[in-house]
Enzyme design. Structure first.
Site, PDB file in Angstrom:
ATOM      1  N   GLU A 276      -4.786   6.690   0.009  1.00 25.13           N
ATOM      2  CA  GLU A 276      -5.595   5.511  -0.317  1.00 25.13           C
ATOM      3  C   GLU A 276      -6.982   5.995  -0.672  1.00 25.13           C
ATOM      4  OE1 GLU A 276      -7.509   1.732   1.809  1.00 25.13           O
ATOM      5  OE2 GLU A 276      -5.316   1.744   1.884  1.00 25.13           O
ATOM      6  N   CYS A 310     -13.380   0.658   1.180  1.00 25.00           N
ATOM      7  CA  CYS A 310     -12.732   0.931  -0.100  1.00 25.00           C
ATOM      8  C   CYS A 310     -12.402  -0.343  -0.863  1.00 25.00           C
ATOM      9  CB  CYS A 310     -11.474   1.773   0.115  1.00 25.00           C
ATOM     10  SG  CYS A 310     -10.313   1.060   1.300  1.00 25.00           S
TER      11      CYS A 310
END
Length: 539
Positions: A276, A310
């Site tokens: 990720e 993120c």
């Protein structure tokens, strides 16, 4: 060209932090946590590493630095422990994870202090980490047996061939987690990996090792054997490659640049990896949106965790017919946020975590302003509040020549742009190489959903900034493009830590021509059976 600006009004301020260090953290506690870091060779002087507390830049606590041989030894111990752990029934593993769930809820005030001390974030954002880990523990504790149970499948010859697919653990899983969510990203992948029957070796980020070590101690109280989950600490350039070089699977969360290196290294060993990575996440405000709700949602999604997550929103696209009204509402919502450092819930936005982050955010804003962007609110560092504070900032007039247009800022800054149509919004949102998260605001849910599937993003939130998808732990979470590979959460979030093994059993006799029978006769008969199966629509 530099644009002359009247400084915007300063945003709400809270009292300073009550203490540089949580008062319950003493030398005995620190020694207990450091005891979870084991070194291969005992030396008279163990190399130590110390991070700085963002609120004050005073040192937090020293932890041992692991070497590459330390990491290899941890993986070797984990490999031995995993053999017994894999033999523990999934239901027993789940009971341990649910016990951890209860302990975390009971002891959360301690870890909230630790998260704030190590990251500088507001307490509510620290609590969100606890809430997410508790949700994951409960979900996988209840659903692991379902996700991992053998699947009955059709055999080659229906009735004669019995086939099932079983899930076997990878072995030792290496987890490399970042500093911005030390509990959620540090532990959220550990739980399904353990439930799948693996042992785990975690690389703690050098900025936030204490949160992970505290959690490992809590897992010990829940009953987890010592070597089944181990934590290594120290310099990432040493421990990270050593971990990838030793384990059977890697789960990495961090920057796209580092993710590429992890992927290359894992691929060289033919070891799987889930990644990720970064994002430059868009939020789209359609003409029919509830503008007050959209402004509040955009401010929340842009400035949560001080913009250091993120999936936070960095680009906001508002329909040109409502642009001015939405812009004003977003500025108001941003200026209402309380900025400061406190170990309680009186603060909405906390500090940045490191000097590197402050320098990056400052550089992006200064570069944009120097080239003509306008600061609608914020835009300044706040050393009066603490060494790493930066005001929540809204920019407009950003162009492709500016760094902030396409580079991930990873801080409390959002850029605002107009668009003319849904097709325009999709084209603007899909610019660049990232594809992690997106948001669409509209009263017309059907139109919003049609727009959503055109966006390149692993998750799209409708009438929410980012939390709806991320908090839905039964649904996968991950990126497209340069935002990563694989998914955490849901079925894939635990099955990625396993290999699928096919077990097939023939009931009557081995497949192939019977002894003494001509091969041509067998082929002819089989061809007739295949044609019949087609007519009967058998799969």
């Amino acid at each position: 060209m530099t644009t002359e600006l009247t400084p915007p009004p300063r945003q709400s301020v809270s009292p300073p932090a009550r203490a540089a260090r949580p008062p319950w953290v003493d030398a005995d506690v620190l020694r207990e946590w450091s005891g979870w870091v084991r070194r291969e060779t005992e030396a008279d002087e163990v190399p130590l590493q110390t991070a700085s507390a963002p609120f004050t830049l005073e040192p937090t606590a020293s932890v041992p630095q692991c070497s590459a041989p330390d990491v290899a030894a941890a993986v070797a111990r984990a490999r031995v422990a995993q053999r017994d752990w894999a033999g523990v029934a999934v239901g027993e593993r789940a009971r341990l994870v649910l016990a951890f769930h209860d302990l975390l809820l009971e002891a959360q005030e301690q870890v909230l202090d630790l998260i704030q001390w190590e990251t500088g974030k507001a307490r509510f954002h620290a609590w969100q980490e606890v809430g997410q880990v508790v949700a994951l523990a409960r979900h996988y504790g209840r659903r692991a047996e379902h996700y991992l149970k053998p699947a009955r499948l059709r055999g080659m010859v229906p009735g004669a061939t019995v086939v099932k697919e079983v899930r076997v653990p990878k072995g030792v899983v290496g987890i490399i987690s970042p500093w911005n969510y030390p509990l959620y990203l540090g532990v959220g992948d550990v739980l399904p990996a353990l439930l799948a029957g693996n042992a785990v070796v975690s690389k703690a980020d050098a900025q936030t090792p204490l949160t992970l070590l505290w959690t490992r101690a809590l897992m010990d109280r829940a009953g987890l054997p010592a070597d089944v989950w181990q934590v290594v600490t120290g310099v990432g350039e040493v421990t990270g490659p050593a971990l990838v070089d030793a384990v059977d699977y890697v789960a990495f969360t961090g920057s796209t640049a580092t993710g590429r290196e992890v992927a290359r290294r894992a691929a060289g060993r033919l070891v799987g990896a889930s990644l990720e990575l970064g994002g430059k996440n868009p939020l789209v405000v359609r003409r029919d949106a509830d503008l007050a709700a959209a402004a509040h949602g955009a401010a929340t999604a842009a400035f949560a965790n001080t913009g250091q997550m993120c999936i936070h929103v960095e680009r906001v696209y508002a329909h040109e017919d409502v642009y001015d009204e939405f812009r004003d509402a977003l500025v108001r919502a941003t200026e209402e946020l309380r900025l400061g450092s406190a170990y309680d819930y009186s603060v909405d936005v906390g500090s940045l975590t490191s000097l590197d982050q402050l320098e990056r955010v400052t550089a992006h804003v200064e570069d944009a302003v120097a080239q003509g962007a306008r600061v609608l609110t914020g835009g300044q560092a706040r050393p009066d509040l603490g060494p790493l504070f930066f005001e929540p900032t809204v920019l407009e007039g950003v162009t492709s020549a500016m760094r902030i247009f396409s580079e991930e800022t990873f801080g409390p800054v959002v850029s605002l742009y107009p668009f003319a149509s849904d097709a325009d919004a999709v084209a603007l949102s899909n610019q660049g190489t990232y594809g992690l998260s997106a948001s669409v605001w509209s009263r017309d849910v059907g139109s919003a959903e049609r727009l959503a599937v055109s966006l390149r993003a692993g998750a799209v939130n409708i009438n929410d900034g980012a939390a709806a998808a991320a908090g839905s732990v039964e649904a996968g979470m991950g990126g497209m493009g340069e935002s990563g590979l694989g998914r955490r959460h849901g079925a894939e979030g635990i099955r990625r830590f396993t290999d699928a093994q096919t077990v097939a059993r023939q009931r009557l006799m081995p497949l192939g021509p019977p002894p003494g029978k001509p091969v041509e006769a067998f082929v002819h008969q089989t061809n007739r059976q295949l044609a019949l199966m087609r007519r009967l629509r058998l799969r």
